[in-house]
Every structure is written in C-alpha cells, then in structure tokens.
Design an enzyme around this catalytic site. Structure first.
Site, PDB file in Angstrom:
ATOM      1  N   GLU A  76     -34.978 136.557 -98.624  1.00  0.00           N
ATOM      2  CA  GLU A  76     -34.962 138.024 -98.704  1.00  0.00           C
ATOM      3  C   GLU A  76     -35.990 138.668 -97.784  1.00  0.00           C
ATOM      4  O   GLU A  76     -35.705 139.673 -97.133  1.00  0.00           O
ATOM      5  CB  GLU A  76     -35.229 138.488-100.136  1.00  0.00           C
ATOM      6  CG  GLU A  76     -35.180 140.011-100.251  1.00  0.00           C
ATOM      7  CD  GLU A  76     -35.544 140.497-101.648  1.00  0.00           C
ATOM      8  OE1 GLU A  76     -35.524 141.709-101.842  1.00  0.00           O
ATOM      9  OE2 GLU A  76     -35.853 139.663-102.504  1.00  0.00           O
ATOM     10  N   ASP A  77     -37.181 138.105 -97.707  1.00  0.00           N
ATOM     11  CA  ASP A  77     -38.294 138.790 -97.047  1.00  0.00           C
ATOM     12  C   ASP A  77     -38.612 138.287 -95.647  1.00  0.00           C
ATOM     13  O   ASP A  77     -39.543 138.786 -95.017  1.00  0.00           O
ATOM     14  CB  ASP A  77     -39.552 138.685 -97.922  1.00  0.00           C
ATOM     15  CG  ASP A  77     -39.387 139.430 -99.238  1.00  0.00           C
ATOM     16  OD1 ASP A  77     -38.574 140.358 -99.280  1.00  0.00           O
ATOM     17  OD2 ASP A  77     -40.064 139.071-100.217  1.00  0.00           O
TER      18      ASP A  77
END
Length: 704
Positions: A76-77
């Site tokens: 996600e990051d």
C-alpha cells in the site's frame, strides 16, 4: 527499533527451525521499499513494521507471520507490488500480506462505512487464516502506542473510536486479553482524557495510602494456599482505567464506591487444584454472592478457562480472584496464539474459535449495509455470554438477553426459520422469554412456519437478526416482482399490437438490467415510467398510448359482503385498494375492513372474520406515512412538492420528532391504490432532502 540480527535471533530462540533466510530477505526488502518515508513522530517509517514484528515474536508466532508483519505495509505505502511479494517470498506470505494490507481511504464514505468495510475485508480473510487477524491486531496496537504523535485531534479520535469499537473486542473475542486491555487503555486515554486522568490519579492516591497493599495481599494468599499443601504463583494488579470507568458508568457510582479495583491471579499445577484453591479461599474469606463464575467446566466462547470469584478480604474491601493453571493462563493472555503449532502448514487450529468465526462470516455475507454490519458484529462481540442446553445436553453459548429464537438460530438457521414455540425446562413459554444460565431449551418447529418481522423487536443475536432481515428482504422482493408483473401486464394491454415472445428479453437488455424480475421490481417501485417501459418493449409506441383521462375517483367497493351490509375502512390500519383485507363483524355496526396484518384482528374471534376483496375499479383511500427529512431549509417544501406532483392530497401533517439533523413527519394523504402509494414512496425516497419514507405500521388512529 529492533536490528535485523536481533529480530532473527528472537524467532530462532523459540523456533530453531525457522527460515532465517526468509526473515532476512523480508527485513532488507521492507527497509529498501520504505526508503526515506517518515512516521508522524519523525522516526523512519520502516520502524513501524519492525516493531509490529517484534510484538508478534512475543507471541512466538511462525516465520511466515513474522515476515508478513515486516512486509505488511509495502504494497500500500511503497512501489512494491503483490507480484513482487509472491515472487520473492512465496504464495503463502503474499496471501497473508494481501490479507492485512490496509484499505485505501474512500473519502466519500462515512467513518462508519470505512470501519465496516475494513472489518468485512479482514474478517473474511481471517476466516481462512487467523494469522491475518493476529498481524492486523499487532499493527493496530503499535499504531495506538504512537497515536499521540498524530497532529490531527479528529483523526486521533477516529482511530481511537475504531480501536475501541472493533479491534479491542476482536482481540477479546479470540482470547488475547493483554492486547485488548492495552488497546482499551490507549483508546480511553484519547477519547476520555479527563476521565482517564482522574482515574489514574485516584489509583495513584490509593497506592500511596495503602502502601504496598497489592503485594501484601498476594503474599497472604500464597501463604494461605501453601499451608494447605497447594503450591501456587500469585500475582496482583489494579484493574486498568477503562475497566474501572466502565464499571462506574454501568453502575452509576463514583470511584470511592467501587470496592473491587484489585484483582489477583492464582496459578496452580492442574485443574483439580483450581477447585481445591477455591475451597481454601472461600473458607478463609466470605464469598460475595453472584461473583463466582466457573469458566473451566463451561469455557467462554473464545476458549477462555478460569475460575472467578470475589471475596470480602480481611482488610475490609472486596477483591477479585482468578484461579487457573499455567496452560489456562497462557491461553488467557495470548488467546489463539497460545495454540500455535509449528510446521503444520502455518495454521492455528480453529477449535473453539471456529464457531464464532463462522457466525460472523455468515453475518458479513448477508448484511445489507455497512451500518447493519456494524450493528450485527457489535452484537456478536460485545455482549456477556450465558449458557443453555439442548434436550440432548449440547451446550449453546448466547449473549445475555437472548431468547428461544436466538437459541434456535444458534443451533441452525433452518431451525430458527421454522420456530413456532419453545419449552424452557419443560414448560411452554412465549418466544420473547429471556433465557437464563443453565436453562434447557427445546424448540418447537413447523415446516409451515416462516420468520416473523415482530421477532426483530426482541432477538439479541446478530445471527438471528441477519437471518430474519434476509428473509423479509427476499419476501418483499418477491411481492414487489409480483406487483410489478401485474402493472407490466396492464401496460402491455395498452399497446397497439401484441408483443413478440422475446420482446420482454429485448426490453430488459435495452434498459441495462440483468433479469426480467429486475424490471418488474422497478415498475412496482415506480422507478421507471409506463412510457419508458412501452418504449423498451415496443420502441415508438409510447406516443400512441394516451394516458387515462383525469377525473373523479371511482367509488370504493368490496367483494364478499352480503348485499345490503354496510362497511367502513378501519382507521387503525387505513386500508387502500390493493391491500389484502379482512372484514370484522361488529354488533349493530357496519363491517370493519382491516388490512390482514392489522393487530386488531388478533383480538377479534376468527369466527367474526370475513374474507373480503376489493371491488372492480375501486379507487381512493387514505394512507399514513412516516417521512424523515433533513433539517435544512426547503426540506418540507420538497416533500410537499413531491406529494403534490404525484397527485396525493395532504389530509393531515404532524411534526412527530425533531433534532439537530432530522425532522420526522407523520402525514395522512389521499391515494388511489397501493400502486399509487408505492410510486409516491419511490418518489419521496429518490429526493436528497428525504432520508426515509415508509408507510406506517397498523396502530391507533393518528392524532390531529
């Protein structure tokens, strides 16, 4: 932050066969992927997944779970992809990382919807491999430990509320009480800072005033048991601030009135000694009535086992004592993590937890909305449990306040659907009767029975509520399809020529619908006009079918009465043409016409009932609606405009309730028939200013 070799050494310390290379690859990959990213407190972002992994090493989890914790934010990051994770670490770790990847923020959704969708996603993933939940809980725990560094107060409160409502109860549900208590304490500190500060100060004053009171009492208990030949470890503690605050709130008492802020754990060698220790303690100090609970013979739903008792100590205050074995204690502290079995495919065996997971997944699959999902899962997770037995002696665990209907659905959904009655301890009881601890419950069933809407007024379990609502939704949908079919036939009759056999299928495709039933339901709800249906089934035909001329309503008549017998429409349920109706004979009075669901019929002897139907061409009647509008300028005007535009004359309008956000109106309107009423409701529900519009349930006449 743990260094690479420190983390690997921790894992090898409890699992010498762990894949050291896997852990090293995960550490290096995550550090490189997160690069120069920073957390709110200024630390490298990479420190967060490492600390999460460190939390899980305290639970002695396997190498795949530790690697998942290290990698859980990379997809996600960072620029890392699921394909990279699978190629580098294998399909098992990739699946776990995907299960705990945080959901993207959906700005258009409310906080409740975000929380519900988050809950839905990882619970469904956890039902396949509970390690997903363990990583997620450790992730949330570390985020709560660093919550104070987030600058936005609103965001801190949202995260704390989500933790209190969802993550802490989930930790409790799988027996991870240490996780639960720390989450609750940290969330409580953010949500109720004044209450938190007040309680912690009172606890500090109590410690100063009583000296080393906890250690003194613990030593006394240990000495007493030793004198009776029972070797025991005894540890004492003060209850955590949130637990104290909740007791104060529930009992409406002050801190000074609390008499059991201290709790002690007695750890012995085997279950038999648990009961021996209990007897010794009860002989020494008076037991407090109602405080003894035996979770060894009847464990909690999450597998928790222990003896609980409360006694009046010689220092003149109450103390709580928990008695358990070392194995029970490990299970109580670490829950399912205490059952971890290495090299068995990396799975925690479901045993005691599988039943509640299955129940929650069933609720997740059938919840109609995020809010309904949260309502059901909170019911399933929060409430205190009771124990009841089937006639065969099977133990069924239920929330306090459960009824025979809840019991039936807990045994099996089909049994719940077919429930017609119940016996508790051999005596026939109403279905709304509350089940008590130790009751034997027998469910009386009939294949002709179906779930009743009225059950929603008293069921206590999310599983029962979800099953009843699902049945009601399906039934209402079937009725709407049948009603739409009748309207469709009337529309087709106005066409200039007969339709081809496949005309309906073509119409469904032109309207971008999936099935003919979708079109019938849209017609019944008034979501599509007659002209649009005509154009869809026979393009170019709508201009040739002129609407019926306006004029006075045709008089109401009913079929089934003896000629010359008068009738009146009952004001308690206000039937309109299209409703299913029943007549009730009254002495020296006209026959009263009621809708078949009217509660007045229950009080009338069945021999006084008359089967009735509406006469051909009947039109007119009054319907009572409850309409909730937003508290904003013009909302009432929008409602009135819609009613007028639909040809509904307002007979009565009453503001029933108002608050800062919404106004609730009860209104009486003139309608032609049920179809007209359904179109009015559909039009109201389509307006942004209207929150909901429903026909009122049969009851006493609306006050002017």
């Amino acid at each position: 932050m743990l260094r690479q070799y420190e983390l690997v050494d921790r894992v090898l310390g409890y699992d010498p066969d762990a894949d050291e290379a896997l852990l090293n690859r995960a550490y290096v990959f995550s550090m490189a992927a997160h690069g120069s990213q920073k957390r709110a407190n200024g630390d490298p972002y990479f420190s967060h997944p490492i600390e999460v992994a460190g939390i899980l090493t305290d639970l002695h989890l396997d190498d795949e779970t530790i690697a998942t914790a290290i990698l859980h934010d990379t997809v996600e990051d960072t620029l890392a992809t699921p394909e990279q994770i699978e190629k580098t670490f294998g399909p098992s770790v990739a699946r776990l990382v995907d299960g705990v990847t945080k959901l993207s923020k959906i700005e258009a959704q409310s906080a409740n919807e975000r929380a519900a969708e988050n809950l839905r996603k990882f619970l469904l993933a956890m039902s396949g491999d509970i390690r997903v939940l363990l990583v997620k809980l450790a992730d949330r725990l570390h985020n709560m430990r660093t919550l104070k560094f987030i600058p936005s107060a609103e965001k801190r409160r949202r995260i704390a509320r989500e933790t209190m409502d969802i993550y802490a109860p989930l930790a409790e549900r799988i027996g991870m009480y240490e996780f639960m208590k720390e989450m609750q304490t940290l969330a409580f500190q953010e949500l109720e800072p004044e209450a938190y500060d007040s309680i912690t100060k009172r606890l500090e004053q109590l410690r100063k005033g009583g000296g080393d009171q906890v250690s003194r009492i613990a030593s006394g208990i240990r000495l007493l048991l030793g004198q009776k030949g029972i070797k025991a470890e005894v540890e004492g503690r003060e209850k955590h601030p949130y637990s104290i605050w909740r007791k104060m709130s529930e009992r409406h008492i002050s801190f000074e009135q609390l008499s059991d802020v201290m709790a002690f754990r007695v750890i012995v060698d085997d279950p038999e000694q648990c009961y021996q220790a209990l007897g010794v303690l009860h002989q020494r100090w008076p037991m407090i009535p109602g405080r003894f609970k035996d979770y060894i013979s009847t464990p909690k739903r999450n597998g928790y086992r222990s003896l609980h008792t409360g006694v009046m100590h010689s220092e003149r205050f109450r103390i709580e004592i928990q008695i358990r074995t070392a194995k029970m204690h490990a299970e109580a502290e670490f829950g399912v993590a205490a059952h971890w079995a290495y090299k068995t495919g990396g799975m925690i065996q479901p045993d005691v937890n599988s039943r509640w997971i299955r129940d929650l997944v069933e609720i997740l699959e059938h919840a109609a909305s995020p809010e309904e999902l949260l309502e059901h899962t909170r019911m399933a997770m929060y409430q205190d449990r009771i124990f009841a037995f089937t006639p065969q002696g099977e133990l069924i665990q239920l929330p306090r306040g459960a009824t025979p209907v809840d019991f039936a659905y807990q045994v099996h959904t089909d049994l719940g659907d077919q429930t017609v009655g119940a016996k508790i301890n051999g005596r026939v009881v109403p279905l709304r009767t509350l089940i008590q601890n130790g009751d034997q419950v027998q469910i009386l069933r009939s294949k002709a029975q179906e779930p009743q809407v009225s059950w929603l007024n008293f069921v206590a379990t999310g599983k029962a509520r979800a099953a009843i609502r699902r049945f009601v939704r399906n039934k209402e949908q079937g009725e709407m399809v049948a009603l739409g079919r009748r309207f469709y036939d009337a529309i087709v009759a106005r066409l200039p020529t007969a339709l081809a056999p496949d005309a309906l299928d073509h119409a469904v495709r032109r309207l971008n619908m999936d099935r003919p039933d979708d079109l019938m339901e849209a017609i019944a709800r008034g979501d599509i006009s007659d002209q649009a249906v005509m154009e869809a089934v026979m393009p170019g035909s709508s201009g040739e079918a002129a609407p019926a001329p306006a004029g006075p309503r045709r008089p109401i008549s009913v079929k089934g009465l003896t000629p010359g017998i008068g009738f009146t429409l009952a004001s308690c349920c206000t039937p309109v043409p299209g409703d299913r109706i029943v007549g009730v004979r009254r002495a020296d009075a006209p026959v009263e016409v009621h809708v078949i669901e009217c509660p007045v019929l229950q009080a009338a002897p069945e021999e006084d009932w008359i089967d009735l139907g509406w006469g051909d061409g009947s039109e007119g009647g009054t319907a009572r609606l409850t309409v909730i509008v937003r508290n904003q300028p013009g909302s009432l005007g929008v409602m009135a405009s819609i009613l007028g535009g639909q040809g509904a004359n307002i007979v009565n309008l009453n503001l029933a309730e108002r608050d800062a956000s919404f106004h609730t109106f009860q209104t009486v309107i003139e309608v032609d028939d049920v179809a007209h009423l359904m179109r009015i409701l559909a039009a109201l529900r389509a307006a942004d200013a209207v929150v909901s519009a429903e026909r009122m349930e049969p009851r006493a006449p609306l006050a002017a």
